[in-house]
Design a protein around this motif. Structure first.
Motif, short mmCIF file in Angstrom:
data_model
loop_
_atom_site.label_atom_id
_atom_site.label_comp_id
_atom_site.label_asym_id
_atom_site.label_seq_id
_atom_site.Cartn_x
_atom_site.Cartn_y
_atom_site.Cartn_z
N ALA A 383 0.84 -1.21 0.00
CA ALA A 383 0.00 0.00 0.00
C ALA A 383 0.87 1.25 0.00
N GLU A 384 1.97 1.21 0.76
CA GLU A 384 2.90 2.35 0.80
C GLU A 384 3.53 2.57 -0.57
N LEU A 385 3.91 1.48 -1.24
CA LEU A 385 4.52 1.59 -2.57
C LEU A 385 3.50 2.08 -3.59
N LEU A 386 2.25 1.62 -3.48
CA LEU A 386 1.20 2.12 -4.37
C LEU A 386 0.97 3.60 -4.15
N TRP A 387 1.00 4.04 -2.92
CA TRP A 387 0.89 5.48 -2.59
C TRP A 387 1.97 6.27 -3.32
N LEU A 388 3.21 5.79 -3.27
CA LEU A 388 4.30 6.48 -3.95
C LEU A 388 4.07 6.51 -5.45
N THR A 389 3.60 5.39 -6.00
CA THR A 389 3.34 5.31 -7.44
C THR A 389 2.30 6.34 -7.87
N GLU A 390 1.26 6.48 -7.06
CA GLU A 390 0.17 7.38 -7.44
C GLU A 390 0.52 8.85 -7.26
N ILE A 391 1.34 9.19 -6.26
CA ILE A 391 1.72 10.61 -6.14
C ILE A 391 2.79 10.98 -7.16
N ALA A 392 3.30 9.98 -7.90
CA ALA A 392 4.24 10.26 -8.99
C ALA A 392 3.51 10.69 -10.26
N LYS A 393 2.17 10.50 -10.31
CA LYS A 393 1.42 10.77 -11.53
C LYS A 393 0.46 11.95 -11.33
N GLY A 394 0.25 12.70 -12.40
CA GLY A 394 -0.75 13.76 -12.36
C GLY A 394 -0.45 14.91 -11.42
N ARG A 395 0.82 15.23 -11.24
CA ARG A 395 1.18 16.31 -10.30
C ARG A 395 0.79 17.69 -10.82
N LEU A 564 -3.97 5.31 -15.17
CA LEU A 564 -3.07 5.03 -16.30
C LEU A 564 -1.74 5.73 -16.14
N ASP A 565 -0.81 5.35 -16.99
CA ASP A 565 0.52 5.96 -16.98
C ASP A 565 1.03 6.06 -18.41
N ASN A 566 1.54 7.22 -18.76
CA ASN A 566 2.18 7.49 -20.04
C ASN A 566 1.47 6.84 -21.23
N GLU A 567 2.14 5.93 -21.97
CA GLU A 567 1.59 5.42 -23.23
C GLU A 567 0.24 4.72 -23.09
N GLY A 719 -0.51 12.19 -18.74
CA GLY A 719 -1.54 11.85 -19.71
C GLY A 719 -1.38 12.63 -20.98
N LEU A 720 -2.50 12.99 -21.62
CA LEU A 720 -2.48 13.67 -22.90
C LEU A 720 -2.90 15.13 -22.74
N ALA A 721 -2.23 16.01 -23.47
CA ALA A 721 -2.58 17.44 -23.45
C ALA A 721 -3.82 17.64 -24.29
N SER A 722 -4.96 17.21 -23.77
CA SER A 722 -6.20 17.15 -24.53
C SER A 722 -7.22 18.16 -24.03
N LEU A 723 -8.27 18.35 -24.82
CA LEU A 723 -9.39 19.17 -24.38
C LEU A 723 -10.03 18.56 -23.14
N ASN A 724 -10.10 17.25 -23.15
CA ASN A 724 -10.61 16.48 -22.01
C ASN A 724 -9.86 16.84 -20.73
#
Length: 847
Positions: A383-395, A564-567, A719-724
């Motif tokens: 759970a701690e490692l998942l926490w780190l993974t998720e705060i690495a995305k979407g900053r 999701l992550d990157n590609e 993610g993608l630089a989208s209108l979404n």
């Protein structure tokens, strides 16, 4: 004689506060706002305004000396805002005591654009060779940290040239500046891997430094040169020779700066710790790293410390933990990542965020490497490692949502500046001439700087993710979550969460990412033909990808959340076939940038929602008309409580009013995907994502019935630089958008089903998935081609939306009208499937 107002302050009291601000740091360190509560621009007489500025400047300087960078920037920016509106300070004072330290703080935060702009302006304004040279020295370091080595060398050489023309009466000061410039150039040469030139410049710096008396004003230059000499010895692998130099440097720090420069001392302690780590002296290394931690926290007075050196210190402490003590290792890595997240939120520009994201990815790679076999971790550790993974995305997304929330509640000055920026972007969106665009970009850049200053960015108490909230969210029932992390070697870590239990999987399938890209390109680009030619081949590839990316899929749990992550952001997961049928047939799929984004939601339930329908069906070439838009609008008007706005009525004021309403916004129009990856929405006038950023938007749901609204340039960890994504960044709970070119007949059918289902279930996630299932059940084999139905996706949180149906029409008639509409759409889509789309431009159109 003028009578003072009751809120005014006497000169004697003001002078007393000025003396405390200068040398009484301990009196206001914990509560600076309480210290200056009596002071405001409005309560001070004109002759008192300069003293007020010096009070703020001295507070800012003392916070800087005690490594309180956020607090320091806050008070420097207050003075800059005052000076921009009403200049009082002399030019020399403003440059030396305001522009220089504030630019250095911007560099510390990684706000290189702001720092550069401030320093180049200072160089242009100053007539002093010494002041210019000082700014060139700071620019050298800025460009060095930003990786612009040629610019760094040019700045250093310009600074050295000015030494010849500078004031030779203060030889000690000029010589010290020369030491700093030479030592800076040594760092640049080292970054270029030109070791000989780096050593030569450093030797010059050391030689000149030894020629001037060692005292407080010259000690910083001497320490810098000695530390650089030690670094060069590290590079030459003469590590034992470096150790006494580091000790000498830190002794000078304590001798000449006993109560200041905590960050610089901590940096040296980290150097010493790394020396001991290299020698495998873990106990000594840990002692140094703990000293660095204590130094950085020593003067925080209970406030948040924003400091990259603290991030690095926690990282070092994680590395010296015993490999068997995973809990301690994870604790320090968590501290490092959380501090780094907070540090990165001090950045305001996208470029600086992306640079931070790239550094963050390297830290994540180190964490995975240090931990080793993740399958051996306990549930708490995973759970701690998942926490780190998720705060690495979407900053950056997190930061954008925070800022948007602040903009909507801030002062009229900030709102006015935002509107002015929006108008400039609107003008740019209409332009074609590159010279005109270049000219307006200059105006945008200047106004952006003013806007960010008016925003008082460093004064905001930005929300930081809560680990407790995150861990609790993992226990959400009846949902299975998949969180992905793509490693540098392109293998993928997958965390599956079901009822709070975590299962870790690692995908090592060779060339998986290229296969995903090829799969997307082959089946979901311009045409549906690839699937039609051989559905079995599609099923094989979709089955393989599904089994790899969705391991241990629980059929009994219907809702799937995908972080999701990157590609992976380009892949339509609903088309994967892990159980020999499309994923959407058994599951409702919800796309996310990070599992953390739920925490930012202000509301999750939206009663009595109206529809605001914005549409355009007629266009000038090369864009084709969209005849199905009119049918889409008619359906929405007939069945729901909808307000429709043709493009001709969508002026700026109308748009602003629509965005401010708490309602569902449905947009049916063309979008244009430009060569640079940017999107423009084509309503009355083009609306870019840049322009959208400065609207106040309060919608509960945005539905983009337009092509490529979920597509765009892939951003590092964002993610993608989208209108979404732009709508999500405004704090909108959820967005329905399209990943590729939409077939209008299929889209119209899906939209009708989606809104019918939404009015019944109240859940956008469920409604879109159910609409797709109903659509697929009506189709023959060719009609099941995912090119027609899988482009439409929902990104966002689980929300409850009460969509209001049209008044006055009995339910039975609404039901019959829906059936007739569906039959008509089926006949249209059947005709389209039996005909090559390229041969029937009068029937098939792309939004």
């Amino acid at each position: 004689m003028k009578t003072a107002s009751k809120d005014s302050i006497s000169n004697q009291e003001l002078d007393s506060l000025g003396e405390i601000a200068y040398d009484g740091y301990e009196y206001y360190a914990a509560e600076p706002e309480a210290f200056i509560a009596k002071l405001s621009v409005e309560s001070l007489r004109p002759e008192q305004q300069e003293t007020y500025r010096w009070i703020l400047l001295n507070m800012a300087y003392n916070f800087l000396e005690h490594s309180r960078f956020l607090a320091s920037a806050t008070y420097y920016e207050r003075v800059l805002l005052l000076e921009n509106k009403n200049p009082i300070l002399s030019l020399e004072d403003r440059l030396n005591y305001l522009s220089k330290p504030l630019a250095n703080l911007y560099s510390i935060f990684g706000e290189f654009g702001k720092s550069e702009r401030l320093q180049l302006q200072a160089i242009q304004e100053s007539n002093s060779a010494e002041i210019k040279a000082g700014f060139y020295n700071n620019l050298l370091l800025l460009y060095l940290h930003d990786g612009e080595l040629l610019k760094a060398k040019q700045a250093g050489n310009k600074g050295l040239e000015l030494m010849v023309t500078g004031n030779q009466n203060d030889k000690v000061r000029m010589t010290n500046l020369q030491v700093l410039l030479l030592n800076g150039l040594s760092k640049v040469f080292l970054a270029e891997e030109n070791l000989d030139s780096a050593i030569y410049s450093n030797n010059q710096a050391l030689q000149i430094s030894s020629s001037i008396p060692l005292k407080t004003e010259t000690a910083a230059g001497r320490i810098s040169a000695i530390t650089q000499q030690a670094e060069l010895l590290f590079q030459k692998m003469e590590i034992d020779k470096a150790f006494p130099l580091l000790n000498q440097a830190i002794q000078l720090e304590y001798q000449y700066f006993p109560t200041a420069r905590f960050r610089e001392k901590a940096v040296l302690e980290n150097y010493l710790g790394n020396y001991h780590l290299h020698k495998n002296k873990l106990h000594a290394a840990k002692s140094n790293f703990l000293k660095a931690k204590q130094l950085l926290e020593k003067q925080s007075s209970g406030t948040a410390v924003s400091n990259y050196s603290l991030v690095e210190t926690y990282r070092n402490l994680a590395k010296v933990q015993d490999k068997s003590d995973i809990d301690s290792m994870l604790f320090y890595y968590s501290q490092s990542m959380e501090k780094e997240f907070a540090y990165q939120q001090n950045r305001s520009t996208d470029k600086d965020h992306f640079a931070g994201n790239i550094w963050n990815r390297k830290l994540m790679e180190e964490i995975f490497s240090e931990i080793g076999d993740i399958s051996n971790l306990t549930q708490n550790q995973q759970a701690e490692l998942l926490w780190l993974t998720e705060i690495a995305k979407g900053r950056l997304l997190w930061n954008d949502i925070n800022r948007s929330n602040h903009w909507e509640t801030d002062s009229t000055e900030l709102a006015a500046a935002g509107k002015e920026l929006q108008e400039l972007y609107a003008k740019r969106d209409m332009m074609q001439d590159s010279s005109e665009i270049k000219e307006i970009n200059v105006a945008i850049s200047k106004l952006t700087a003013d806007f960010e200053l008016e925003e008082k960015y460093f004064e905001q108490r930005r929300k930081i993710p809560s680990k407790e909230f995150f861990l609790q969210s993992l226990k959400e029932p009846n949902i299975q979550k998949y969180a992905y992390y793509i490693h540098e070697n392109e293998c993928i870590s997958i965390f599956q969460v079901v009822d709070g239990r975590i299962l870790y999987h690692k995908v090592n399938m060779e060339n998986l990412l290229p296969q995903i890209a090829a799969f997307k390109e082959k089946y979901f680009s311009q045409s549906p033909q690839a699937y039609n030619q051989n559905p079995k081949v599609f099923a094989e590839q979709a089955g393989l990808l599904g089994s790899e990316l969705l391991p241990n899929l629980q059929k009994s749990i219907k809702t799937i959340q995908l972080s999701l992550d990157n590609e992976l952001h380009v892949l339509p997961f609903e088309t994967l076939m892990p159980n020999r049928k499309f994923l959407v047939m058994d599951h409702d799929v919800q796309y996310l940038h990070s599992l953390l984004t739920f925490e930012l939601l202000k509301e999750k339930e939206f009663p009595k929602q109206e529809l605001q329908v914005l549409y355009r069906q007629e266009y000038d070439p090369p864009l084709v008309d969209l005849p199905f838009v009119e049918k889409e609008v008619q359906f929405l008007n007939q069945h729901f409580n909808a307000n429709s706005y043709p493009f001709s009525k969508l002026n700026k004021m109308t748009l602003e009013n629509i965005w401010k309403q708490k309602s569902i916004v449905h947009i049916a129009a063309h979008t244009v995907l430009q060569q640079d990856g940017k999107i423009k929405l084509m309503l009355q006038q083009p609306i870019s994502t840049d322009q959208l950023r400065y609207f106040q938007i309060s919608s509960s749901l945005v539905v983009l019935s337009a092509c490529n609204t979920a597509s765009g340039e892939l951003l590092p960890s964002e993610g993608l630089a989208s209108l979404n994504r732009t709508f999500i960044s405004k704090g909108i709970p959820g967005v329905v958008a399209n990943h590729w070119y939409a077939n209008d007949a299929a889209t119209l059918d899906l939209m009708a089903k989606f809104y019918d289902e939404l009015s019944q279930s109240g859940s956008p996630v469920v409604a879109l998935a159910e609409a797709k299932r109903l659509y697929l059940l009506e189709q023959d084999d060719m009609g099941k081609n995912p090119w027609y139905w899988a482009n439409m996706v929902y990104t966002g949180a689980n929300t409850k939306i009460d969509l209001q149906q049209a008044a006055g029409l009995p339910p039975v008639f609404r039901w019959l009208a829906s059936i007739l509409t569906i039959i008509l759409l089926y006949l249209l889509s059947y005709r389209l499937r039996k005909t090559d789309p390229d041969e029937v431009p009068e029937v098939t159109y792309n939004k």
